[in-house]
Design an enzyme around this catalytic site. Structure first.
Site, PDB file in Angstrom:
ATOM      1  N   CYS A   1      13.236  -4.605 -10.107  1.00 53.23           N
ATOM      2  CA  CYS A   1      14.427  -5.430  -9.914  1.00 53.23           C
ATOM      3  C   CYS A   1      15.066  -5.140  -8.553  1.00 53.23           C
ATOM      4  O   CYS A   1      15.356  -3.982  -8.237  1.00 53.23           O
ATOM      5  CB  CYS A   1      15.444  -5.180 -11.023  1.00 53.23           C
ATOM      6  SG  CYS A   1      16.953  -6.160 -10.835  1.00 53.23           S
TER       7      CYS A   1
ATOM      8  N   GLY B   1       7.095 -15.740 -13.747  1.00 53.37           N
ATOM      9  CA  GLY B   1       8.530 -15.625 -13.938  1.00 53.37           C
ATOM     10  C   GLY B   1       9.237 -16.939 -13.692  1.00 53.37           C
ATOM     11  O   GLY B   1       9.340 -17.793 -14.573  1.00 53.37           O
ATOM     12  N   ARG B   2       9.709 -17.126 -12.458  1.00 52.03           N
ATOM     13  CA  ARG B   2      10.482 -18.330 -12.143  1.00 52.03           C
ATOM     14  C   ARG B   2       9.687 -19.611 -12.363  1.00 52.03           C
ATOM     15  O   ARG B   2      10.265 -20.665 -12.625  1.00 52.03           O
ATOM     16  CB  ARG B   2      10.995 -18.247 -10.701  1.00 52.03           C
ATOM     17  CG  ARG B   2      12.115 -17.216 -10.519  1.00 52.03           C
ATOM     18  CD  ARG B   2      12.510 -17.077  -9.070  1.00 52.03           C
ATOM     19  NE  ARG B   2      11.435 -16.506  -8.261  1.00 52.03           N
ATOM     20  CZ  ARG B   2      11.406 -16.544  -6.931  1.00 52.03           C
ATOM     21  NH1 ARG B   2      12.385 -17.148  -6.271  1.00 52.03           N
ATOM     22  NH2 ARG B   2      10.407 -15.988  -6.265  1.00 52.03           N
TER      23      ARG B   2
ATOM     24  N   GLN C   1      11.698  -4.076 -21.975  1.00 52.79           N
ATOM     25  CA  GLN C   1      11.847  -3.428 -20.674  1.00 52.79           C
ATOM     26  C   GLN C   1      13.142  -2.624 -20.609  1.00 52.79           C
ATOM     27  O   GLN C   1      14.194  -3.092 -21.026  1.00 52.79           O
ATOM     28  CB  GLN C   1      11.847  -4.457 -19.549  1.00 52.79           C
ATOM     29  CG  GLN C   1      11.812  -3.800 -18.170  1.00 52.79           C
ATOM     30  CD  GLN C   1      11.829  -4.782 -17.028  1.00 52.79           C
ATOM     31  OE1 GLN C   1      12.870  -5.366 -16.725  1.00 52.79           O
ATOM     32  NE2 GLN C   1      10.685  -4.958 -16.377  1.00 52.79           N
TER      33      GLN C   1
ATOM     34  N   GLY D   1       4.309 -13.121  -8.828  1.00 52.10           N
ATOM     35  CA  GLY D   1       4.964 -13.624  -7.633  1.00 52.10           C
ATOM     36  C   GLY D   1       4.446 -14.970  -7.182  1.00 52.10           C
ATOM     37  O   GLY D   1       3.274 -15.105  -6.832  1.00 52.10           O
TER      38      GLY D   1
ATOM     39  N   LYS E   1       6.562  -2.015 -14.202  1.00 55.26           N
ATOM     40  CA  LYS E   1       6.631  -3.150 -13.267  1.00 55.26           C
ATOM     41  C   LYS E   1       7.265  -2.673 -11.965  1.00 55.26           C
ATOM     42  O   LYS E   1       8.330  -2.055 -11.969  1.00 55.26           O
ATOM     43  CB  LYS E   1       7.450  -4.304 -13.858  1.00 55.26           C
ATOM     44  CG  LYS E   1       7.357  -5.583 -13.019  1.00 55.26           C
ATOM     45  CD  LYS E   1       7.928  -6.781 -13.762  1.00 55.26           C
ATOM     46  CE  LYS E   1       7.562  -8.078 -13.039  1.00 55.26           C
ATOM     47  NZ  LYS E   1       8.323  -8.271 -11.793  1.00 55.26           N
TER      48      LYS E   1
END
Length: 333
Positions: free
Chosen positions: A100, A224-225, A70, A201, A139
């Site tokens: 971001c 992600g998280r 990225q 998400g 993204k």
């Protein structure tokens, strides 16, 4: 799931996260079921490419799977040069960051700040796509704020200018990571374009993964998280999507083995001093559910050597495992 000429092993992706998705973590998530892992964000500013941080982010030596890198920036020409530089360095897919929400990124008009300027989005996308022969992905977020969810417009621009796959985080830039992701915009984007759409998400469980996939009708999911301290989530989601049944969670023995493997790889990748520092946050994520009073993490975060960290991990799991299993743990060398 295909991106250009590449066919992924499955439709589950590890989201790029600065300071998290380094080579050790990417490789671990690949081994545990991610179909694609994306590198940490790299600046398009050539003046920082020779810094230690950037050099490590560009390090893909010995990496298995498709290498997706990225890049972030606001100047179409610099973004094109960054794309060419990273392809020459081994990137097989270039991913453009327009998602971001960090202030230090947005104040340079990069990341999700670009969503305010569709004409600039088009210029950047066209420049990068024209600069390289590998597939280019994008993204984004759903928009700049809740009054300006222009994700469908950006998706159409992306498709018209050669983007091969589009990942969408279900929040606006103004939302940061607060509240809950919304999937209506992702669903609308999927209906508006024909390129693959990846939903991102708040995907933190197999059940939520299926819910998001069915509601948005997206082609793939990006986690992600939900993967921080839980690289097993990819195999668990994959099993659930394929069978409708929950896979048994990793045993304490496996949790110990994987955590120690990860920390050892971090030490090797960053060197003793930096590796010890970086390992602390990963251990905190892994043990969040076990170490609820944070007593172990307080001790662990004060340790200054790789050997001490590995010994502490062994000692911790020896105390939480049943006696028979605990005896199988060999102390750190």
């Amino acid at each position: 799931m295909r991106i250009g000429t590449y066919t992924l092993d499955n439709n589950l992706m590890l989201a790029p996260m600065a300071g998290v998705t380094d080579r050790p973590f990417r490789q671990l998530c690949r081994r545990l079921g991610a179909g694609l892992v994306v590198s940490e964000m790299l600046s398009s500013n050539p003046r920082v490419w020779n810094t230690a941080k950037s050099m490590q982010r560009m390090d893909h030596s010995g990496e298995s799977g498709i290498r997706s890198v990225q890049i972030a920036g606001a100047d179409p020409d610099l973004m094109a040069e960054a794309a060419k530089f990273n392809v020459a360095n081994g990137a097989q897919i270039i991913d453009i960051n327009m998602g971001c929400p960090a202030k230090k990124v947005n104040k340079k008009l990069a990341g999700s700040a670009l969503l305010q300027y569709p004409d600039l989005v088009e210029s950047i996308v066209r420049s990068v796509v024209d600069a390289v022969s590998v597939p280019v992905t994008l993204k984004i977020r759903t928009g700049w704020d809740t009054d300006n969810r222009n994700g469908v417009e950006i998706a159409r621009i992306a498709q018209e200018n050669g983007i091969q796959s589009l990942a969408v985080h279900g929040r606006t830039r103004a939302c940061m990571y607060k509240g809950f992701a919304e999937y209506d915009t992702i669903r609308s984007i999927k209906q508006a374009v024909s390129i693959p759409v990846v939903a991102n998400g708040d995907i933190t469980s197999p059940e939520k993964a299926r819910e998001v996939l069915e509601y948005t009708e997206a082609d793939a999911l990006m986690i992600g998280r939900g993967a921080q301290g839980n690289p097993w989530i990819f195999r668990e989601v994959s099993h659930f999507l394929n069978t409708g049944e929950r896979l048994a969670p990793p045993s304490l023995m496996e949790q110990h083995s994987v955590l120690k493997e990860h920390v050892t790889a971090v030490h090797a990748f960053y060197g003793a001093q930096n590796g010890v520092r970086i390992a602390r946050k990963h251990v905190g994520w892994y043990l969040m559910e076990h170490d609820k009073d944070r007593q172990f993490r307080k001790v662990f975060n004060a340790l200054e050597s790789a050997e001490e960290q590995l010994q502490a991990i062994d000692h911790y799991f020896n105390n939480v495992l049943p006696d028979g299993e605990a005896r199988q743990i060999s102390p750190a060398a």
